[in-house]
Design an enzyme around this catalytic site. Structure first.
Site, PDB file in Angstrom:
ATOM      1  N   GLU A 262       0.823  -1.209   0.000  1.00  0.00           N
ATOM      2  CA  GLU A 262       0.000   0.000   0.000  1.00  0.00           C
ATOM      3  C   GLU A 262       0.860   1.264   0.000  1.00  0.00           C
ATOM      4  OE1 GLU A 262      -2.876   0.221   3.216  1.00  0.00           O
ATOM      5  OE2 GLU A 262      -4.363   1.009   1.823  1.00  0.00           O
ATOM      6  N   HIS A 288       7.049 -26.659   0.172  1.00  0.00           N
ATOM      7  CA  HIS A 288       6.225 -27.647  -0.528  1.00  0.00           C
ATOM      8  C   HIS A 288       5.185 -26.955  -1.402  1.00  0.00           C
ATOM      9  CE1 HIS A 288       7.622 -31.141   1.888  1.00  0.00           C
ATOM     10  NE2 HIS A 288       7.914 -30.181   2.738  1.00  0.00           N
ATOM     11  N   LYS A 403     -14.566   2.974  -2.841  1.00  0.00           N
ATOM     12  CA  LYS A 403     -15.463   3.395  -1.762  1.00  0.00           C
ATOM     13  C   LYS A 403     -16.629   4.224  -2.296  1.00  0.00           C
ATOM     14  CE  LYS A 403     -12.042   3.472   1.982  1.00  0.00           C
ATOM     15  NZ  LYS A 403     -11.263   4.319   2.885  1.00  0.00           N
TER      16      LYS A 403
END
Lengths: 412, 412
Positions: A262, A288, A403
């Site tokens: 960010e 793995h 938003k």
């Protein structure tokens, strides 16, 4: 104690770049524009204030419910997870963060209301997830908020949430206005819940302070070299992997991902898109899983190995030879800590041999001092990289559009 | 039900590439070289066999301890987490996977030995973490292994672990030799523990079978288009993000990361390093973390959004207006599921508007059928991408060197 070794070649890094990084951070700190540099020292009196509340809190509550998301929860979780094995008697902390209905109802169903202290955390004070969950909590538990000592608030001075807290006579703590959410864990955001839970946050702050002082004294220049290397090679290595060898680093990795991604994913002053992509892995599990890609895939990643020399837990691999399974006996009689450390060393060696740029961070052991040091290390690394990328490290303009669209959906 | 929409432009994709992908998969399946294509059907009788064991198991055990790592645990965890909210009475499953001493001792300390069935899973039979933890479990619980019905083994036919199981008269299940670890969740690896725990694995297999049939009938070509797009643009977009809107996708994301990263990070036939880097995110949490980087950072990522239209959990955001906090009232009276879905849609819209290549996967709801479909979807997507990258999708040569170095450390 933390030990840092850069295994990449620094010979092509312009020394001027390193000076530029250092001076930029010096300026940010001295001008007061960026507040997190002050927190290791400035938050120390806060620990005392919060400690003074503890006897009353301890009597009534055994659980702390943190209502917050992103910068208001990731750092708390990171520190809790790292220090919990060494602080087993700390109060339980539960997190109400995502607007996922399954998680919210699950956590709420497990809360024993009379024994739980609720701490609502939002820097802006208007985070929709946090406020929605807070409302749900009020209704679910028939919480009488006014003058309740069961609810505390942490927010910016003057935010709507701060005003709400004052109107209702709730205890309230302040995030300094020059400290961004993702840089706020050493402010009230982390200090209040962790201290109330019983963690030794003063030592965390002192560890951060000690590292910061060494950095200002130019004794931690490996950090500037690393930032300079990352930025100089950002096109070649757009991804930065943190490969941490202990499950207790899982939340630390998520905190680092927010901080790095960010802060550094931005348009620079010329409008160009810049950024470095963080990836957090856990060893040995991800040996793995992701390792094949690092070792034989494109050389587009740097890798930081992180491991703990000494573990509090001395669990041994038994001297037990099972017929047909003798091939694994080479670790018999060693501790699991030796095994995971050897796995880290072996993987690091094989990754270096694959021509990947590697650095190594060793913790002597997990303790408060090192946790504080590691937090400020990543914050400084982020700031230095942002300064060299010539961006504003501390804003997040890209998340605003979503938003607005969200509000649009509901207002239609 | 699953709905797939590709929001990226497919006009530059060579139709021949899509045919090449389809034919490659057809060949792999028909030649019998790659076994996972058969599992959705071939594992169905196994469910019956395992169901037949359940009455005896149910009487004695209420917990299943899975001892396995990587491909031997990630897929089980993924399915368990997704289906647990709808199957609350399934037995508890605990995982012993990492060689981290803190985790191992924590999980062991929580195990109630008389009520726990241990399942040891290793394809090769010689995984050092798995065998070391198994030895620790034997000693910690004074486990009498011989002819015990408390220990089961899942491994390749003829592996050392299989030989050990036979010598000790342990119940044993086989992973077909042509099924790789990371493609094995629909084999005994996933079916045995999940069925014994009480999950409806038959429906998972039927969901996978149905999707696979539609794929062979060319009714799911969106998948081939996506693989072709990813491979065609691998240089521009070296990273593939899965942004899933529910905490219950957390382990699914880790399973996907192994599948994608370990399968596609390879040297190709000309010795060149190729690969695509997977990143798994959870919404809405990572809107507060990683989104800024996607929206304003370099355009080097594709993003897959995943969301659930209907939730089992109807938790509501109360009609509660708090003074000063009225700005968040626009979601009042809506469900948390509406909120998280609207967040997904809003974020997706803002990401598309930022010129990022996006596709959207909608689950009508989380059920067994969709889980099976989604597993085979990602397996097919991986195979198609691997075929187009002209690599061996199914090996993992890059992790061998580290293992050799590890043994060297201990043998010295």
């Amino acid at each position: 104690m933390l030990r840092f070794v850069n295994h990449f070649s620094t010979k092509n890094i312009d020394p001027f770049t390193i000076e530029k990084g250092y001076e930029a951070l010096r300026f940010e700190a001295q001008s007061g524009e960026v507040g997190y540099y002050d927190l290791p020292r400035a938050s120390q009196p806060l620990v005392g204030e919060v400690e003074a509340l503890r006897p009353a809190i301890d009597k009534k509550y055994n659980t702390i419910a943190v209502i917050g998301i992103g910068g208001s929860s990731l750092g708390i979780k990171a520190i809790e997870r790292l220090l919990r094995p060494g602080t087993p008697n700390a109060k339980k902390i539960v997190y109400l963060e995502n607007s996922d209905p399954i998680s919210v109802s699950q956590v709420i169903s497990q809360i024993d209301k009379p024994r739980t202290l609720f701490i609502v955390i939002s820097k802006s004070g208007s985070t929709v997830e946090t406020l929605s969950i807070f409302k749900r909590v009020i209704v679910a538990f028939d919480l009488k908020v006014e003058h309740s000592d069961q609810v505390m608030v942490i927010s910016d001075e003057g935010s709507v949430l701060a005003q709400y807290a004052d109107e209702n006579g709730l205890r309230r703590f302040v995030i300094p206005s020059n400290v961004g959410g993702r840089f706020s864990v050493l402010s009230a955001v982390g200090i209040v819940p962790l201290t109330l839970a019983g963690f030794d946050t003063l030592e965390v702050l002192k560890g951060a302070e000690a590292f910061l002082e060494r950095f200002w004294e130019r004794k931690e220049d490996h950090l500037l070299q690393k930032a300079a290397y990352y930025v100089t090679n950002a096109q070649r290595f757009p991804m930065n992997v943190l490969f941490a060898y202990s499950d207790t680093f899982e939340e630390f990795g998520k905190w680092m991902v927010q901080l790095w991604g960010e802060s550094l994913g931005k348009r620079n002053r010329r409008g160009e898109r810049v950024g470095l992509t963080p990836i957090a892995l856990i060893g040995s599990v991800d040996q793995h899983s992701f390792l094949q890609l690092i070792v034989q895939g494109p050389l587009n990643k740097t890798v930081t190995f992180m491991h703990i020399a000494e573990s509090e837990e001395s669990l041994m691999i038994p001297q037990l030879s099972l017929r047909y399974l003798e091939k694994s006996d080479f670790v018999n009689g060693h501790s699991f800590n030796e095994l995971i450390n050897a796995q880290c060393m072996a993987t690091m060696k094989s990754v270096i041999e694959s021509d990947v740029s590697v650095d190594d961070i060793e913790w002597k052991k997990i303790d408060e001092h090192s946790v504080g040091g590691m937090i400020i290390y990543y914050e400084l690394l982020t700031s230095a990289s942002g300064a060299l990328l010539e961006i504003n490290t501390y804003d997040q303009p890209g998340v605003e559009l979503g938003k607005q669209i969200l509000e649009g959906y509901f207002r239609e």
